[in-house]
Structures are given as C-alpha cells and as structure tokens.
Design an enzyme around this catalytic site. Structure first.
Site, PDB file in Angstrom:
ATOM      1  N   LYS A 149       4.938 -10.019 -26.418  1.00  0.00           N
ATOM      2  CA  LYS A 149       4.152 -10.795 -27.468  1.00  0.00           C
ATOM      3  C   LYS A 149       5.256 -11.654 -28.233  1.00  0.00           C
ATOM      4  O   LYS A 149       6.205 -11.257 -28.671  1.00  0.00           O
ATOM      5  CB  LYS A 149       3.628  -9.744 -28.411  1.00  0.00           C
ATOM      6  CG  LYS A 149       2.527  -8.957 -27.756  1.00  0.00           C
ATOM      7  CD  LYS A 149       1.778  -7.914 -28.851  1.00  0.00           C
ATOM      8  CE  LYS A 149       1.027  -8.550 -29.570  1.00  0.00           C
ATOM      9  NZ  LYS A 149       0.190  -7.844 -30.615  1.00  0.00           N
ATOM     10  N   ILE A 150       4.743 -13.054 -28.521  1.00  0.00           N
ATOM     11  CA  ILE A 150       5.685 -13.914 -29.141  1.00  0.00           C
ATOM     12  C   ILE A 150       4.573 -14.554 -30.249  1.00  0.00           C
ATOM     13  O   ILE A 150       3.413 -14.965 -29.926  1.00  0.00           O
ATOM     14  CB  ILE A 150       6.062 -15.000 -28.121  1.00  0.00           C
ATOM     15  CG1 ILE A 150       7.037 -14.416 -26.895  1.00  0.00           C
ATOM     16  CG2 ILE A 150       6.534 -16.117 -29.077  1.00  0.00           C
ATOM     17  CD1 ILE A 150       7.542 -15.346 -26.167  1.00  0.00           C
TER      18      ILE A 150
END
Length: 381
Positions: A149-150
């Site tokens: 997750k970014i």
C-alpha cells in the site's frame, strides 16, 4: 462459530455481490484472527477473498498484545530496534494471512486472494524512501499475493510508477478526489509501461486504487448540517456516493482507452477501483449503504467486520448501482458546491488528515512495542 447451514442462510447478499463482479475483502487483520481459524472461516462462509490492513489496524491488534507475547519475547532477547520489531510482527501477520488466502489467489489467477500491507506512513511525502520501503516489504513478506500500500500523496504518485515498474503489485490508498484518482491511474499506466520496457511479464502485476467513501460524507455532511437549510439537509449522504460513482466513470474511460488497450495486448491487468472506508458513520443511514449503493463489475469493497456482518445479515444487493448514475452524481456534487461547500477544500483536508491519522496510529504502535520490549529488559530504541 458459524455453521455451514448458517453460512448458507446469511451469505446470500455477499454471494450476490460476487455474482455482480464485486470482490469482498476484509478490512482487518490480527494474529488471533489468523491463528483461531476465523480468517479461514470468513473465506469459507462470507465470500471474503482478500484482506486490507493499515497502521490503525495494526496499532489495535499489536497494541492489545494478544497473540504477540511469544514473538515480542524473542525479539526482546535478540535486541532488535522497535522499528525492526514492528516490521517483523506486521510482516509475519501478512505472510500468514497470505498463506491462508493462497488458494483464493491461485483459483482467481492472482486477481484476488490478496493481502495488503502499507509502507511506513512517516514516509508519505518522501518518494525515494517510499520506493525503498515498498521493495523491502515485498522482500520481507515474500509471498506472490501481497500488495504494497502506497498513499496517493504527491510524493506517492512517482513511487507508484517506480514500484509497479519493478513488477510489484500495489494498493494505492488514501484517494479522496477525482483529480487525484486520475493521477493515480496515470501513475499505474506509466508503471506498466516501465515494467514492459524492462521485460517484466505484465500479467503478474495487479493493482487496486482505494477510493475512500464514508470520510467524504462525514466531512461534507457536517458542513451541510451547519447550513441547516432543507436543501442542504436533503443532500446529506449523497456526496460520497456521487464522488465514488464519478470515479468509476473515470475508471471506465481510462481502461477502455488506447493507452491501456495497448498494454492489455501484453496481458496487463486493469487497476480495479476499491471502495474503502465503507463503514457507515452516521446512524441515520443504513449500515450497508456503501455496500448496496456501490455495486459495479470489476470492483473491490473492503469492509470492517461489522459491515461485513451487516451485509450478510440484511444486505439488499439489487444489481449494478453505479453505472448509468453519472449525471445524477454530477448534479449532487454541483448542488453541494452551489451551497458553498468546497469539494476541493474537503478532499485536500481529508488527504492531509488521512496521512496524519495513520502516522499517529503508527507512532502509538511504536510506543506500545517500545514499552513491551522495555518490560522484557531490552531497550526498544
């Protein structure tokens, strides 16, 4: 414990979601959930085909200490830093969950069976550090069905391109605005093009774009309530759905366009919209509002367990409730603007608050783990 008979009776709405092309993911994870068999049970009985985590979820799970005492004692004996300890515990949970979901991953050709883990939220405004952290997390978890997750910050956008370009699957998080969502899709396509140029098989790269829902209503509805007019009060509970529906329209346009079509010829996967923050905050609304009103093919809905249970118990899945509703969605957002509630101001505020909330949760987690390590006679610094 849910019996097979009970599961058959209660999972009807969740099965109808699957029939409509919606993947149901669980927005929660803890070691107890994995080790007790609860996650496996939800996969069997409630159509759960993926898991998302975030710093707040890990803060609640690890902060409780339940299920982590043995590993904490081992880490204390080894004298690791608090940052190392947190990473070892979180990646261990994600790795174990990925193993539980491996059958789903294989059966879906990699589309589902995914477990997401977020980069350190303190890096949200540092592109290079985010890329390095994403690579490290992918290596540490070491499972094909992990998603990194970014956050969709300005610094996160080029990081998304770099990480996708390295062949790592990404869950882009904290998306609130249509403009930022378009930038996210562009970053994804640029990453696919980069991967293709590097000779990486595009079929192995998957991505979802996590578009946050209930937080939009919470902030806009608060402002509408302060206005207090009949028109303003009548618009409550509509802005978030309108925003999400217009995001889906943008998704349709981008992934039917020439740029993606060329990549699809090389076996690239579309980046699916994921509806996040789907727990209803306002008791005046149905607790399944953001499940029932965001049904569209090729989407993911990640739900906290309370929302998952509510959907299974009394969800009313009537088919596609997104496509074809774009004109009304535009009208709803225009009406909100006309009343003096600034969409741009709200979504910018929500992005800043989202990053701050995750960073605060991470700091609380670090503090709790430091205390645990110190209590076992080892300095957590």
């Amino acid at each position: 414990m849910i019996t097979v008979t009970e599961a058959t009776a209660t999972a009807g709405a969740l099965q109808r979601l699957a029939d409509q092309g919606v993947s149901v993911w669980l927005d929660d994870l803890s070691r107890r959930r994995i080790e007790s068999g609860n996650l496996a049970e939800l996969i069997r009985t409630k159509n759960v085909v993926g898991v998302t985590t975030n710093p707040s979820i890990f803060q609640a799970a690890i902060g409780s200490g339940e299920g982590y005492e043995e590993q904490l004692a081992d880490l204390a004996t080894r004298g690791v830093t608090v940052d190392e300890a947190v990473r070892m515990m979180t990646t261990a949970d994600v790795r174990a969950a990925a193993d539980v979901l491996r059958g789903v991953y294989d059966a879906s050709g990699g589309r589902d069976g995914r477990v997401s883990i977020e980069v350190d939220p303190r890096l949200a405004h540092d592109t290079a550090a985010t890329v390095a952290e994403a690579r490290q997390l992918s290596w540490l978890v070491d499972r094909p069905n992990v998603m990194i997750k970014i956050p969709a910050t300005k610094a996160g956008l080029p990081a998304i391109t770099e990480v996708i370009g390295a062949g790592i699957s990404v869950n882009v998080t904290l998306i609130f605005s249509l403009e930022r969502y378009r930038e996210v899709m562009d970053a994804y396509l640029a990453g696919l093009e980069k991967a293709q140029a590097a000779g990486i098989d595009l079929a192995g790269i998957h991505s979802v774009a996590s578009f946050f829902v209930s937080r939009v209503d919470s902030e806009i509805d608060k402002r509408l309530s302060l206005l207090g007019t009949e028109e303003a009060l009548g618009l409550r509970g509509r802005a978030a759905l309108a925003n999400a529906r217009l995001a889906y329209e943008a998704y349709e346009n981008v992934f039917a366009g020439d740029r993606f079509t060329a990549l699809a010829g090389a076996r690239a996967n579309a980046q699916r919209p994921l509806w996040a923050s789907t727990g209803v905050k306002d008791p005046a609304f149905r607790d399944t509002l953001y499940v029932e009103e965001l049904v569209a093919p090729g989407t993911v809905n990640t739900m906290p367990e309370a929302t998952l249970d509510a959907a299974a118990d009394h969800g009313d899945v009537r088919g596609d409730t997104v496509t074809g509703g774009y004109a009304q969605a535009r009208a709803d957002l225009a009406a909100v603007e006309r009343l003096g509630v600034s969409y741009d101001e709200v979504v910018e505020q929500l992005e800043q608050e989202g990053v701050a909330k995750f960073e605060a949760a991470w700091q609380e987690l670090l503090a709790a783990v430091t205390k645990s390590l110190d209590s076992k006679g080892v300095d957590g610094e």
